[in-house]
Scaffold this motif. Structure first.
Motif, short mmCIF file in Angstrom:
data_model
loop_
_atom_site.label_atom_id
_atom_site.label_comp_id
_atom_site.label_asym_id
_atom_site.label_seq_id
_atom_site.Cartn_x
_atom_site.Cartn_y
_atom_site.Cartn_z
N ALA A 319 0.82 -1.21 0.00
CA ALA A 319 0.00 0.00 0.00
C ALA A 319 0.85 1.26 0.00
CB ALA A 319 -0.94 0.00 1.20
N VAL A 320 1.90 1.27 0.83
CA VAL A 320 2.74 2.47 0.98
C VAL A 320 3.63 2.68 -0.24
CG1 VAL A 320 4.59 3.51 2.33
CG2 VAL A 320 2.69 2.37 3.48
N PRO A 325 0.90 5.52 -4.02
CA PRO A 325 1.48 6.39 -5.07
C PRO A 325 0.78 6.24 -6.41
CG PRO A 325 3.21 5.32 -3.82
CD PRO A 325 1.94 4.67 -3.40
N SER A 326 0.36 5.02 -6.75
CA SER A 326 -0.30 4.81 -8.04
C SER A 326 -1.65 5.53 -8.08
CB SER A 326 -0.50 3.32 -8.30
OG SER A 326 0.73 2.65 -8.37
N GLY A 338 -8.18 11.29 3.73
CA GLY A 338 -9.60 11.00 3.78
C GLY A 338 -10.01 9.94 2.77
N GLU A 339 -9.50 10.06 1.56
CA GLU A 339 -9.81 9.07 0.53
C GLU A 339 -9.21 7.70 0.88
OE1 GLU A 339 -8.93 12.18 -0.16
OE2 GLU A 339 -10.85 12.82 -0.99
N LYS A 340 -8.01 7.70 1.44
CA LYS A 340 -7.38 6.44 1.85
C LYS A 340 -8.21 5.75 2.93
CE LYS A 340 -2.69 8.15 0.97
NZ LYS A 340 -1.38 8.52 1.59
N MET A 345 -11.94 1.49 4.67
CA MET A 345 -13.15 1.05 5.36
C MET A 345 -14.08 0.32 4.40
SD MET A 345 -12.79 1.78 8.49
CE MET A 345 -14.45 1.40 9.03
N ALA A 346 -14.13 0.78 3.14
CA ALA A 346 -14.99 0.12 2.16
C ALA A 346 -14.49 -1.31 1.88
CB ALA A 346 -15.03 0.92 0.86
#
Length: 347
Positions: A319-320, A325-326, A338-340, A345-346
């Motif tokens: 992920a990191v 980054p992608s 916020g998006e992360k 959570m989704a």
């Protein structure tokens, strides 16, 4: 442990400071693990000392470390430097990954070792050896932590703790500013504390029955709504027509995060606690003996929590280093925390 973290945070803010709070908590952890090990020695078992260690010393130590270790790590970086901010984010990822490596070792080996023995250790000596090993490991960790003290950035003590600032600003807004929303948040906090005490009372005194749990649930539900709803727009904290102070601004920024923190924590912990308790309890009612060897070696019910730890250890670097980054490049830099959080959570 979670409730005690509030006390540990206050101690770090205005008492000992984060460095010494973590150091003292580490030594307390060593003491608790050592006492538990001695209290579990076959033929010399002492239930009173064992419960004093695992229900008293260890929760206090864990709270002191959990409440401050990540903040102390964040203190080592200069947030005005973009490179330092990026390094700070990597620190949290590595820190979280390291925690889960340790948890994987605990769930994957020590839980079963403690209850069944192994590696030449008889079953009756499983718990003393396991707790003793934890005491030694923590002593090494405390030594390493202490050895680097000259290179740490240690912030001065605060004149007023963050908790005192929060309660003070809410009280002033409710009393002097006449804000009903501030009063609602204060009442909500009291109800949430009541729900914790009621839940603990029911666990300690089962004779109180399920009614106590119902009261605890109602207090938690009403308390959550009383805190979250006013914080959807905490502009009410600014009162009296006076210019907002820096303390009020900090408190208002914190209150602005409360809806996300509450709803996210509830959603996450509702499932996480099932894994921590109900799934382990179910495993204790199943035949989890290994299908090879003598057929009598049985895995601990907590063993299966290793799946969560290994998933975090394996997925975090991906992920990191690649996934975040992608996506950030794909969305042209608009893939923020916020998006992360929402995506996580989704999933």
């Amino acid at each position: 442990c979670t409730v005690l973290a509030v006390v540990a945070s206050w101690t770090a803010d205005v008492g000992l400071g984060r460095y010494y709070t973590i150091l003292a908590s580490g030594l307390l952890y060593v003491t608790g693990a050592a006492v538990a090990a001695l209290a579990a020695i076959p033929g010399k078992e002492n239930a009173n000392w064992y419960f004093f260690a695992v229900m008293g010393l260890l929760p206090l130590a864990t709270a002191g470390i959990k409440a401050n270790i990540s903040n102390f790590g964040a203190d080592q970086y200069d947030e005005s430097d973009p490179a330092q901010v990026a390094a700070q984010e990597q620190f949290f990822s590595v820190f979280y990954c390291s925690i889960n490596l340790g948890a994987a070792l605990a769930y994957g080996f020590f839980t079963t070792f403690a209850s069944s023995g192994g590696l030449g250790v008889p079953k009756t000596w499983g718990y003393p050896v396991a707790y003793g090993a934890m005491a030694v490991c923590m002593m090494v960790a405390v030594g390493v932590y202490r050895a680097g003290h000259r290179s740490y950035k240690v912030h001065p003590l605060l004149e007023r703790s963050a908790l005192a600032s929060l309660i003070g600003c809410l009280t002033n807004s409710a009393v002097e500013g006449g804000s009903r929303k501030a009063a609602s948040v204060l009442v909500g906090i009291l109800l949430l504390l009541s729900s914790i005490m009621l839940s603990a009372a029911q666990s300690l005194v089962p004779a109180l029955g399920t009614k106590m749990m119902y009261f605890a649930f109602v207090c938690a539900l009403v308390g959550t709504l009383a805190v979250v709803l006013p914080c959807l727009n905490p502009e009410w904290l600014h009162y009296g027509g006076l210019a907002i102070t820096s303390e009020q601004k900090d408190v208002r920024d914190f209150l602005d995060l409360m809806p996300v923190l509450f709803t996210g924590s509830i959603a996450f912990n509702a499932l996480y606690n099932c894994m921590q308790f109900w799934y382990a309890q179910q495993a204790c009612q199943m035949d989890v003996r290994l299908p090879f060897g003598t057929g009598t070696f049985q895995l601990s019910g907590s063993f299966f929590n290793i799946a969560d730890c290994l998933a975090i250890v394996l997925v975090t670097p991906l992920a990191v280093l690649w996934f975040d980054p992608s996506l950030s490049q794909f969305f042209r830099g608009r893939f923020s925390h916020g998006e992360k959080f929402t995506l996580g959570m989704a999933l």
